[in-house]
Design an enzyme around this catalytic site. Structure first.
Site, PDB file in Angstrom:
ATOM      1  N   ARG A 185      10.449  -3.416   3.429  1.00 35.25           N
ATOM      2  CA  ARG A 185      10.055  -2.480   4.251  1.00 35.25           C
ATOM      3  C   ARG A 185      10.664  -2.774   5.966  1.00 35.25           C
ATOM      4  O   ARG A 185      10.370  -3.306   6.197  1.00 35.25           O
ATOM      5  CB  ARG A 185       8.008  -2.365   4.307  1.00 35.25           C
ATOM      6  N   GLN A 209      12.967   2.918   6.325  1.00 31.71           N
ATOM      7  CA  GLN A 209      11.848   3.082   6.482  1.00 31.71           C
ATOM      8  C   GLN A 209      11.948   5.257   6.286  1.00 31.71           C
ATOM      9  O   GLN A 209      10.426   4.996   5.382  1.00 31.71           O
ATOM     10  CB  GLN A 209      11.755   3.481   7.919  1.00 31.71           C
ATOM     11  N   ASP A 222      10.796   5.315   2.991  1.00 41.99           N
ATOM     12  CA  ASP A 222       9.321   4.286   2.205  1.00 41.99           C
ATOM     13  C   ASP A 222       8.400   5.248   1.779  1.00 41.99           C
ATOM     14  O   ASP A 222       7.400   5.682   2.620  1.00 41.99           O
ATOM     15  CB  ASP A 222       8.670   3.402   3.485  1.00 41.99           C
ATOM     16  N   SER A 258       5.044   4.499   2.318  1.00 46.23           N
ATOM     17  CA  SER A 258       4.228   4.292   3.173  1.00 46.23           C
ATOM     18  C   SER A 258       4.240   6.128   3.297  1.00 46.23           C
ATOM     19  O   SER A 258       2.805   6.363   3.980  1.00 46.23           O
ATOM     20  CB  SER A 258       4.839   3.960   5.010  1.00 46.23           C
ATOM     21  N   TYR A 264       2.391  -8.461   3.909  1.00 47.41           N
ATOM     22  CA  TYR A 264       1.149  -7.774   2.829  1.00 47.41           C
ATOM     23  C   TYR A 264       0.852  -9.380   3.078  1.00 47.41           C
ATOM     24  O   TYR A 264       0.994 -10.135   3.333  1.00 47.41           O
ATOM     25  CB  TYR A 264       2.226  -8.044   1.723  1.00 47.41           C
TER      26      TYR A 264
HETATM   27  P1  NAD Z   1      -1.862  -2.111   1.451  1.00 54.21           P
HETATM   28  O1  NAD Z   1      -1.368  -1.176   0.757  1.00 54.21           O
HETATM   29  O2  NAD Z   1      -0.923  -3.635   0.272  1.00 54.21           O
HETATM   30  O3  NAD Z   1      -2.874  -2.700   1.743  1.00 54.21           O
HETATM   31  C1  NAD Z   1      -4.034  -2.160   2.518  1.00 54.21           C
HETATM   32  C2  NAD Z   1      -4.877  -3.254   3.352  1.00 54.21           C
HETATM   33  O4  NAD Z   1      -5.337  -3.766   2.663  1.00 54.21           O
HETATM   34  C3  NAD Z   1      -3.621  -4.171   4.189  1.00 54.21           C
HETATM   35  O5  NAD Z   1      -3.537  -3.417   5.945  1.00 54.21           O
HETATM   36  C4  NAD Z   1      -4.432  -5.422   3.839  1.00 54.21           C
HETATM   37  O6  NAD Z   1      -3.979  -6.026   5.379  1.00 54.21           O
HETATM   38  C5  NAD Z   1      -5.648  -4.905   3.445  1.00 54.21           C
HETATM   39  N1  NAD Z   1      -6.189  -5.612   2.574  1.00 54.21           N
HETATM   40  C6  NAD Z   1      -6.271  -7.021   1.731  1.00 54.21           C
HETATM   41  N2  NAD Z   1      -6.621  -7.647   1.548  1.00 54.21           N
HETATM   42  C7  NAD Z   1      -8.545  -7.395   2.403  1.00 54.21           C
HETATM   43  C8  NAD Z   1      -9.775  -7.667   2.410  1.00 54.21           C
HETATM   44  N3  NAD Z   1      -9.798  -8.413   1.561  1.00 54.21           N
HETATM   45  N4  NAD Z   1     -10.320  -7.063   3.292  1.00 54.21           N
HETATM   46  C9  NAD Z   1      -9.415  -6.027   4.137  1.00 54.21           C
HETATM   47  N5  NAD Z   1      -8.335  -5.539   4.052  1.00 54.21           N
HETATM   48  C10 NAD Z   1      -7.212  -5.800   3.419  1.00 54.21           C
HETATM   49  O7  NAD Z   1      -1.005  -2.504   2.934  1.00 54.21           O
HETATM   50  P2  NAD Z   1      -0.373  -1.640   3.441  1.00 54.21           P
HETATM   51  O8  NAD Z   1      -0.194  -0.188   4.689  1.00 54.21           O
HETATM   52  O9  NAD Z   1       1.289  -1.465   2.391  1.00 54.21           O
HETATM   53  O10 NAD Z   1       0.408  -1.944   4.485  1.00 54.21           O
HETATM   54  C11 NAD Z   1       1.192  -3.458   4.810  1.00 54.21           C
HETATM   55  C12 NAD Z   1       2.201  -4.036   5.660  1.00 54.21           C
HETATM   56  O11 NAD Z   1       3.297  -3.334   5.859  1.00 54.21           O
HETATM   57  C13 NAD Z   1       1.367  -3.105   7.287  1.00 54.21           C
HETATM   58  O12 NAD Z   1       1.322  -4.850   8.203  1.00 54.21           O
HETATM   59  C14 NAD Z   1       2.427  -2.743   7.323  1.00 54.21           C
HETATM   60  O13 NAD Z   1       1.721  -2.046   8.612  1.00 54.21           O
HETATM   61  C15 NAD Z   1       3.582  -3.255   7.058  1.00 54.21           C
HETATM   62  N6  NAD Z   1       4.900  -1.616   7.151  1.00 54.21           N
HETATM   63  C16 NAD Z   1       5.437  -1.820   7.783  1.00 54.21           C
HETATM   64  C17 NAD Z   1       6.612  -1.243   6.759  1.00 54.21           C
HETATM   65  C18 NAD Z   1       8.089  -1.378   8.012  1.00 54.21           C
HETATM   66  O14 NAD Z   1       7.832  -1.534   9.209  1.00 54.21           O
HETATM   67  N7  NAD Z   1       9.398  -0.350   7.486  1.00 54.21           N
HETATM   68  C19 NAD Z   1       6.273   0.373   6.541  1.00 54.21           C
HETATM   69  C20 NAD Z   1       4.850   0.394   5.631  1.00 54.21           C
HETATM   70  C21 NAD Z   1       4.559  -1.322   6.500  1.00 54.21           C
END
Ligand code: NAD
Length: 377
Positions: free
Chosen positions: A120, A125, A128, A131, A228
């Site tokens: 990520r 991006q 991804d 996402s 994460y």
């Molecule tokens: P994910 O699908 O793994 O998890 C979904 C959400 O659940 C996450 O926000 C996580 O913190 C939350 N979570 C986990 N345990 C929890 C709990 N016990 N209670 C409440 N919430 C809980 O995560 P995702 O949507 O794939 O995103 C992960 C991270 O990656 C985020 O910070 C996102 O912004 C980032 N991201 C960055 C890029 C990039 O820069 N290219 C792209 C996509 C996502």
């Protein structure tokens, strides 16, 4: 060199790994493209549209002469045994817990890339898939909740009086959760959200929702270098449960999206919490495929308990297949571009590229990904 786009064999998978737009791009990269008959039907892309974009329409047997096979899901053993030795396979291969399948991909001599492992980072991006698909799942979760909800979402001021707005609580404010917040807001709901990562707080607020969380020392350290969530301690989970128990009782719709990479989904909503909601309330569990955030959620079903419906649809991006395929196909073409030499217009894998290192599971008869190479022997 030839790209083959099979029809997905899993009957629950309506998505397809190409669109007419990406077929045209493949031609620009120097590939000829064969699409299996009917591959795009469930994503509303007729064969004629692929043909107009320059693809040939073929049959499953065309896989054996292809240099690159692009798929949504991991092909079955029977399917990929028919692929040419040395062919490149790019798909969401779901390798965790499926190590035997990874070994089979290696013995079939395939260079298999798994798109879920795309780092990520800014450069990747556009590739991804987690996402692109989670974003749509977050949107669709709200649409599914609205469809099950027997009340209106927005506040309505009518001649017959005022109807209050629905209260929506989103648990897990990653990609899916943030889109769920935005969609629920667009429908006029009053939205709150929670997460264990501190970075989520500002993102939730910027979408006009209120952030609710136990913000202790553990919370401040809950984000990994990859962005994460970590698995939280039993103590944290107990504090979190106490905080959300009161809150959930006052909500009309709860949407859960919480995941931890490589681990079962955290259990966030108990039976008692569901029982505390008023009849007609809706709980949507987007994590149901990974063990579920909600007690009582059943994969692939909508269950009703005490007047509260728990929605556990599987493959939620597939419920919005035409858009999901369009974005997934774009993710793939962007990645394939990095595996192609622009001058000679042929495949040229740079094994030093961090994108390749992160996503390549098998190559030249061996499991090469560090996570799986150890367990492979
Ligand atoms: P994910 O699908 O793994 O998890 C979904 C959400 O659940 C996450 O926000 C996580 O913190 C939350 N979570 C986990 N345990 C929890 C709990 N016990 N209670 C409440 N919430 C809980 O995560 P995702 O949507 O794939 O995103 C992960 C991270 O990656 C985020 O910070 C996102 O912004 C980032 N991201 C960055 C890029 C990039 O820069 N290219 C792209 C996509 C996502």
């Amino acid at each position: 060199q030839t790209i083959f786009i099979p029809k997905e064999t899993d009957s629950t998978e309506p998505r397809v790994a190409a669109s007419s737009e990406t077929v045209k791009k493949f031609a620009g990269l120097g590939f000829s493209v064969v699409v299996e008959k009917g591959a795009g039907t469930l994503s509303r892309i007729p064969d004629s549209e692929f043909e107009a974009a320059g693809a040939k329409i073929g049959s499953a047997g065309d896989a054996k002469s292809a240099d690159v096979i692009l798929k949504v899901r991991r092909p079955s053993l029977a399917e990929f045994k028919g692929y040419k030795k040395g062919a490149v396979l790019i798909a969401m291969l779901d390798p965790y817990g499926n190590e035997a399948a990874v070994r089979e991909l290696a013995s079939a001599g395939l260079s298999a890339f798994t798109m879920e492992f795309m780092p990520r980072i800014t450069r990747a991006q556009v590739m991804d898939v987690l996402s692109s698909q989670a974003n749509l799942a977050g949107y669709q979760a709200v649409i599914d909740a609205a469809a099950e909800y027997d009340r209106a979402m927005p506040m309505m001021m009518t001649a017959a009086g005022t109807v209050p707005a629905a209260k929506v609580f989103v648990m897990g404010a990653g990609v899916a959760g943030l889109q769920a917040i935005a969609t629920a807001r667009r429908l006029g709901a009053v939205v709150t959200a929670t997460d264990v990562r501190p970075a989520a707080k500002e993102q939730v607020a910027s979408l006009g929702a209120k952030f609710i969380a136990v913000e202790d020392e553990e919370f401040k350290a809950a984000e990994t270098a990859g962005g994460y969530a970590k698995e939280m301690s039993k103590e944290y989970q107990a504090k979190q449960a106490a905080l959300v128990a009161d809150h959930i009782a006052k909500q009309d719709i709860v949407i859960t999206t919480a995941l931890i990479p490589g681990r079962p989904a955290p259990r966030l909503v108990s039976k008692e919490m569901v029982a505390s909601m008023r009849p007609g309330s809706i709980v949507v569990d987007l994590a149901v495929e990974r063990g579920g955030n909600v007690e009582g959620a059943q994969p692939g079903k909508v269950v009703e308990t005490g007047g509260v419906k728990i929605v556990g649809h599987l493959n939620v991006p597939g419920r919005i297949a035409a858009t999901a395929s369009q974005l997934y196909a774009r993710n793939l073409v962007a990645f394939l571009e990095t595996l192609t030499d622009k001058e000679s217009k042929t495949l040229k894998i740079n094994f030093d590229d961090e994108l390749v290192k992160a996503t390549l599971l098998t190559h030249d008869g061996a499991v090469v990904h560090p996570t799986f190479a150890e367990t492979a022997t």
